[in-house]
Design an enzyme around this catalytic site. Structure first.
Site, short mmCIF file in Angstrom:
data_model
loop_
_atom_site.label_atom_id
_atom_site.label_comp_id
_atom_site.label_asym_id
_atom_site.label_seq_id
_atom_site.Cartn_x
_atom_site.Cartn_y
_atom_site.Cartn_z
N LYS A 1 -62.88 -26.45 81.92
CA LYS A 1 -62.57 -25.07 81.49
C LYS A 1 -63.50 -24.08 82.18
O LYS A 1 -64.61 -24.42 82.62
CB LYS A 1 -62.68 -24.91 79.98
N GLY B 1 -71.53 -26.38 82.87
CA GLY B 1 -70.91 -25.29 82.12
C GLY B 1 -69.40 -25.32 82.19
O GLY B 1 -68.74 -24.31 81.98
N MET B 2 -68.83 -26.50 82.49
CA MET B 2 -67.37 -26.62 82.56
C MET B 2 -66.83 -27.58 81.50
O MET B 2 -65.68 -28.01 81.55
CB MET B 2 -66.94 -27.08 83.96
N ASP C 1 -66.72 -27.03 72.01
CA ASP C 1 -65.77 -26.90 73.12
C ASP C 1 -64.70 -27.99 73.11
O ASP C 1 -63.77 -27.94 73.92
CB ASP C 1 -66.51 -26.98 74.47
P1 ATP Z 1 -70.64 -27.15 78.17
O1 ATP Z 1 -69.89 -26.36 79.19
O2 ATP Z 1 -69.77 -27.69 77.05
O3 ATP Z 1 -71.90 -26.52 77.70
P2 ATP Z 1 -71.55 -28.72 80.36
O4 ATP Z 1 -70.31 -28.76 81.19
O5 ATP Z 1 -72.62 -27.76 80.74
O6 ATP Z 1 -71.13 -28.52 78.88
P3 ATP Z 1 -71.57 -31.56 80.28
O7 ATP Z 1 -71.04 -32.03 81.60
O8 ATP Z 1 -70.68 -31.66 79.12
O9 ATP Z 1 -72.18 -30.12 80.39
O10 ATP Z 1 -72.92 -32.41 80.06
C1 ATP Z 1 -73.99 -31.95 79.26
C2 ATP Z 1 -74.84 -33.18 78.89
O11 ATP Z 1 -74.08 -33.95 77.96
C3 ATP Z 1 -75.10 -34.12 80.05
O12 ATP Z 1 -76.28 -33.80 80.69
C4 ATP Z 1 -75.12 -35.49 79.40
O13 ATP Z 1 -76.43 -35.86 79.06
C5 ATP Z 1 -74.35 -35.33 78.09
N1 ATP Z 1 -73.05 -36.05 78.02
C6 ATP Z 1 -72.59 -36.72 76.97
N2 ATP Z 1 -71.36 -37.24 77.21
C7 ATP Z 1 -71.03 -36.88 78.45
C8 ATP Z 1 -69.88 -37.12 79.25
N3 ATP Z 1 -68.86 -37.85 78.82
N4 ATP Z 1 -69.86 -36.56 80.47
C9 ATP Z 1 -70.89 -35.81 80.89
N5 ATP Z 1 -72.01 -35.59 80.20
C10 ATP Z 1 -72.10 -36.11 78.96
#
Ligand code: ATP
Length: 309
Positions: free
Chosen positions: A21, A110-111, A148
């Protein structure tokens, strides 16, 4: 999505595809007593996808493949594993499943990649175990998994209020084209919110922008570009000042607008069409201001079963 009817357990595996997203608006209020922030969060699903395959196993295990796989935990902190545990607990069964994540969504970018895998695992396990959960039941578990996660199940476009988890589906009147500049390393979402609190001692009550909702409804890329906003951007830039150069590079390469995606450090550029996306991606890749540039379009559909063994 599950149809809500009992179909019996799948014999082999079930594979679910789930989108990333971008937040086209992220309005953030002051921290609440429980530490969360009230949000007006306009989510748009984009065509970067993870695939989660659930197969029967003796116990709960997780594996992951993809360029960012090293950053993904393989224990029960993985949101996909937590989704399987929550669903199994609700039905009084044991979460004996192997979850394989084919990861194409940037990690900690952040996606909402982790949230996406949570929603995908939930749908895959529900189909594998023949539980026939209703959409409402699945959304309820999603909200328990994280703010999210419900949107990852729903896809398309939606306004999230509360912590972002109360969703109102939004109409989208056209295809929007994007380039995502993936940065080296991640940014911790809690750290970005803490920086937001430091920088914004008196945040106003968050509200969705009528101009932005209208731009989505009419599919007007110029109007959407003018209305894009992310209240977390100053905090993300404060923690990662070099992102300003990435934003500048994409804008000068012809993007209609650029902003930090969610809590960053991925930056998102709205472009006029697919050809514009290719040239902005090329300029970003050549600039050395990001690790890689990915082209995508929106809206994309939410978590969907794509294969059953
Ligand atoms: P958001 O946009 O929801 O804040 P994000 O995209 O910044 O999240 P994610 O890729 O979801 O970040 O990962 C954040 C942290 O979550 C990672 O550093 C990891 O430790 C943990 N994590 C738990 N499950 C997963 C998964 N299935 N895929 C990726 N990271 C995961």
């Amino acid at each position: 999505m599950s149809t809500g009817t009992r179909q019996g357990p799948a014999a082999g595996g079930v594979t679910v595809r789930v989108p990333a997203k971008v937040n086209v608006q992220l309005a953030v209020g002051a921290a609440r007593a429980d530490g969360f922030h009230d949000l007006a969060n306009v989510f748009l699903a984009v065509s970067l996808f993870d695939e989660v395959t659930a197969t029967p196993a003796g116990s709960l295990t997780v594996s992951c493949e993809g360029p960012d796989a090293a950053g993904v935990p393989l224990d029960t902190t993985n949101l996909a594993a937590r989704a399987a545990q929550l669903l199994a607990a609700r039905h009084g069964i044991s979460p004996d499943v192997h979850l394989h994540i084919a990861k194409d969504i940037p990690v900690a970018g952040g996606m909402a990649g982790g949230s996406a895998d949570g929603a995908a695992a939930l749908l895959a396990c529900d189909a594998l175990w023949g539980l026939g959960s209703s959409r409402a039941e699945l959304l309820d578990i999603c909200a328990e998994l994280g703010s999210d996660v419900p949107f990852s199940l729903v896809g398309g476009a939606a306004l999230g209020t509360g912590r972002g988890e109360r969703l109102t589906v939004l109409p989208v009147g056209g295809v929007f084209h994007w380039v995502f500049a993936v940065a080296d390393g991640g940014l911790s979402t809690p750290a970005v919110y803490a920086e937001f609190d430091r920088l914004t001692p008196a945040a106003p009550v968050p509200a969705a922008s009528p101009a932005l909702l209208e731009a989505l409804r009419t599919g007007d890329a110029d109007a959407l570009a003018a209305a894009l906003s992310n209240d977390l951007q100053p905090a993300a830039l404060s923690l990662r000042p070099e992102l300003a150069r990435t934003l500048e590079t994409g804008r000068s390469a012809g993007a209609l607008a650029g902003l930090v995606s969610g809590s960053g450090p991925t930056t998102a550029f709205l472009v006029r069409d697919a050809a514009g996306a290719e040239s902005v991606a090329k300029a970003l890749s050549a600039s050395g201001t990001c690790r890689t540039a990915r082209v995508a379009s929106s809206p994309a559909e939410g978590a969907t079963v794509v294969a059953r063994g």
